[in-house]
Design a protein around this motif. Structure first.
Motif, short mmCIF file in Angstrom:
data_model
loop_
_atom_site.label_atom_id
_atom_site.label_comp_id
_atom_site.label_asym_id
_atom_site.label_seq_id
_atom_site.Cartn_x
_atom_site.Cartn_y
_atom_site.Cartn_z
N UNK A 284 -4.00 -5.25 -9.17
CA UNK A 284 -2.78 -5.14 -8.39
C UNK A 284 -2.82 -6.11 -7.22
N UNK A 285 -1.65 -6.64 -6.90
CA UNK A 285 -1.54 -7.54 -5.75
C UNK A 285 -1.47 -6.69 -4.49
N UNK A 286 -2.48 -6.77 -3.66
CA UNK A 286 -2.57 -5.94 -2.46
C UNK A 286 -2.38 -6.83 -1.22
N UNK A 287 -1.17 -6.85 -0.72
CA UNK A 287 -0.88 -7.61 0.48
C UNK A 287 -1.33 -6.83 1.71
N UNK A 288 -1.86 -7.50 2.72
CA UNK A 288 -2.34 -6.79 3.92
C UNK A 288 -1.22 -6.25 4.80
N UNK A 289 0.01 -6.64 4.53
CA UNK A 289 1.13 -6.13 5.32
C UNK A 289 2.34 -5.96 4.41
N UNK A 290 3.30 -5.16 4.86
CA UNK A 290 4.47 -4.85 4.05
C UNK A 290 5.43 -6.03 4.05
N UNK A 291 6.02 -6.28 2.88
CA UNK A 291 7.00 -7.35 2.74
C UNK A 291 8.39 -6.80 3.00
N UNK A 292 9.15 -7.49 3.85
CA UNK A 292 10.50 -7.04 4.18
C UNK A 292 11.43 -7.19 2.98
#
Length: 545
Positions: free
Chosen positions: A427-435
């Motif tokens: 899974x692609x785990x971004x360190x912050x939420x994408x708007x």
């Protein structure tokens, strides 16, 4: 990746087989006095353009046999443009000859004109005697005391002197000298009777069989050449140090202050208005456009990188010694086929992480992204080679073999790798939420646009390796021999470091300018070959030997 160990195992077996083949070669080639030693005529071509070669008997040389016997060649030899046929000279082991007759031929006016054209273009021939290369010119142009080309005289050499060194029952070295006093005048278009003669001299030497190929690589190891190579490495290391200091300055003076500020007073940081790269933290990890093509590019790049690493491994263990005909091309074809699973796994895995759904189409795109343009380029070049009857034209049987390799090996491994990547559950785990909605990118100055950024991203990696590139292109397009693979590997490692550093630096500057569309730009920036092409043309047309 489920099939990755299998792929690596197969490639390891390939390496072991190659090494075994090299060792078995060094234990053969034993002859008794009077035994026939294989002598093959390979090709002819203009000396100033080694890439333009033709079959030996495309020129009207005579053959003592009614039927010209062709040597059965390996795939790599055919890809290399080698077309070996039996030569008209008989060089039996330790059998000396003085002005022996090879054959007689009456040259017609057309034959004379063909030879004269070849002599005018400074044609040379290449042969192989017990796998040792031989070169010589087919004729000479007499320009002494003549000012106009119409006054030049053209001569064909008709007597070759072979000097052969041997150690006990093995051939160690061979050279060919043309007799400057045994000539045929080709100046006028008239029939000429020619007797092709040759002499053979044998001399004993103490050089061991295992070192008989060393003389062909000595030119790369001469002191003045090594000094240039080490200068290249020092230049590259200085570039790495400058980039390291540059990045360290950015990280220590800019990012560190922000991290400390947020760690000490998180609430105060929330009250302040965000600027620069912090302002677009909700857009940085937004998925790129054309994500299927993006994943396919990553997959193909991973495969080509793996291919490069394995080629370096084979080179460092001594598989690609000088004039090991076709070894490099064979390794490229086989290893590319066996590593296609890496491309399938990387592309499918990343495509699924980007929430892609049509992974089958992504695999098809991955398989065609590199092979498609390569196939179109091959079709054009092969058509040109066929039109000129050059040895670079691949026979139909060789094309069928390559298609079968791609169909029966490359494609199945690509599919297996894709299935493994699809089922990897990564899974692609971004360190912050994408708007939900992307921010508008502010107007940027011209030097922050894609083309200048790609140029800057390519300049430093190119400057780190341009000296080695000179020698590589001089080897590919000229008569130089490149064998210093250890230095080339060091430069390759430096290239990776420089490319990584400059990519990180330019990505930071782009994000600091509040431009969050960084995915495609810096994948394109890694393709720094936009600087290689003009340099390649310069070497192709201006390298002198």
């Amino acid at each position: 990746m489920s099939d990755s160990p299998i792929t690596l195992l197969v490639v390891g077996v390939l390496i072991a087989c190659c090494l075994t083949h090299v060792r078995s070669d060094s234990s053969d080639h034993r002859f008794k006095v009077g035994d026939p030693v294989p002598l093959y005529a390979n090709k002819v071509g203009p000396f100033h353009n080694p890439s333009e070669t033709y079959r030996y008997f495309d020129l009207p040389f005579c053959s003592p046999d009614a039927i010209i016997k062709e040597k059965r060649e390996a795939l790599g030899e055919v890809l290399n443009g080698d077309r070996l046929v039996s030569a008209p000279y008989k060089l039996n082991f330790r059998d000396e000859k003085d002005s022996a007759l090879a054959c007689r031929k009456k040259l017609s006016e057309q034959d004379v004109a063909q030879f004269r054209s070849a002599v005018e273009k400074d044609f040379y021939f290449q042969m192989y005697y017990d796998d040792l290369p031989i070169w010589g010119f087919i004729g000479k142009v007499d320009k002494e005391g003549k000012t106009h080309p119409s006054e030049y005289k053209y001569f064909l050499y008709k007597h070759i002197q072979f000097d052969i060194l041997y150690n006990k029952d093995r051939v160690i070295e061979i050279s060919a000298r043309m007799d400057p006093h045994s000539l045929v005048d080709l100046t006028e278009d008239k029939e000429v009777d020619v007797e092709f003669m040759y002499s053979v001299k044998w001399k004993e030497t103490d050089t061991p069989f295992e070192k008989r190929m060393e003389k062909y690589s000595l030119s790369s190891s001469l002191p003045h050449h090594l000094e240039i190579h080490w200068f290249s490495i020092i230049n590259s290391c200085v570039t790495v140090l400058l980039l390291t200091g540059f990045l360290a300055t950015i990280l220590m003076r800019v990012l560190k202050n922000d991290f400390v500020k947020y760690a000490q007073d998180e609430e105060a940081a929330d009250d302040q208005e965000e600027t620069g790269w912090k302002y677009i933290h909700g857009d940085v990890f937004r998925f790129p456009k054309y994500k299927s093509l993006f994943a396919a590019a990553l997959g193909s790049g991973s495969q080509l990188f793996t291919l490069t690493v394995f080629i370096f491994m084979l080179a460092l263990v001594g598989v690609f010694y000088p004039y090991n005909r076709g070894a490099l091309f064979t390794a490229l074809v086989v290893i590319y086929a066996l590593t296609s699973g890496i491309a399938g796994y990387t592309a499918a895995s990343f495509y699924c992480q980007l929430e892609g759904t049509n992974w089958v189409r992504n695999l098809l795109l991955t398989g065609c992204l590199f092979c498609g343009p390569l196939f179109l380029t091959f079709c054009f070049l092969n058509t040109v080679a066929i039109a000129y009857n050059a040895t670079a034209a691949l026979p139909f049987g060789t094309i069928v073999v390559i298609v079968l390799i791609w169909t029966l090996v490359t494609s199945p491994l690509l599919v297996l790798g894709g299935i493994a990547g699809k089922n990897s559950k990564a899974e692609f785990q971004a360190p912050c939420r994408t708007t939900k909605y992307p921010r508008e990118i502010p107007p940027l100055p011209w030097y922050r646009s894609a083309i200048p950024q790609m140029a800057m991203a390519g300049f430093l990696p190119f400057s780190a390796i341009y000296i080695e590139l000179y020698y590589i292109f001089a080897s590919v397009w000229g008569h130089r021999i490149y064998t210093i693979y250890s230095i080339l590997f060091i430069v390759f490692i430096i290239l990776l470091i420089v490319t990584a550093f400059i990519t990180v630096a330019l990505t930071y500057f782009q994000l600091a300018a509040e431009d969050h569309e960084w995915w495609w730009r810096y994948v394109n920036s890694l393709v720094y070959f936009d600087f290689f092409f003009p340099f390649h043309l310069f070497n192709n047309h201006n390298v002198k030997f």
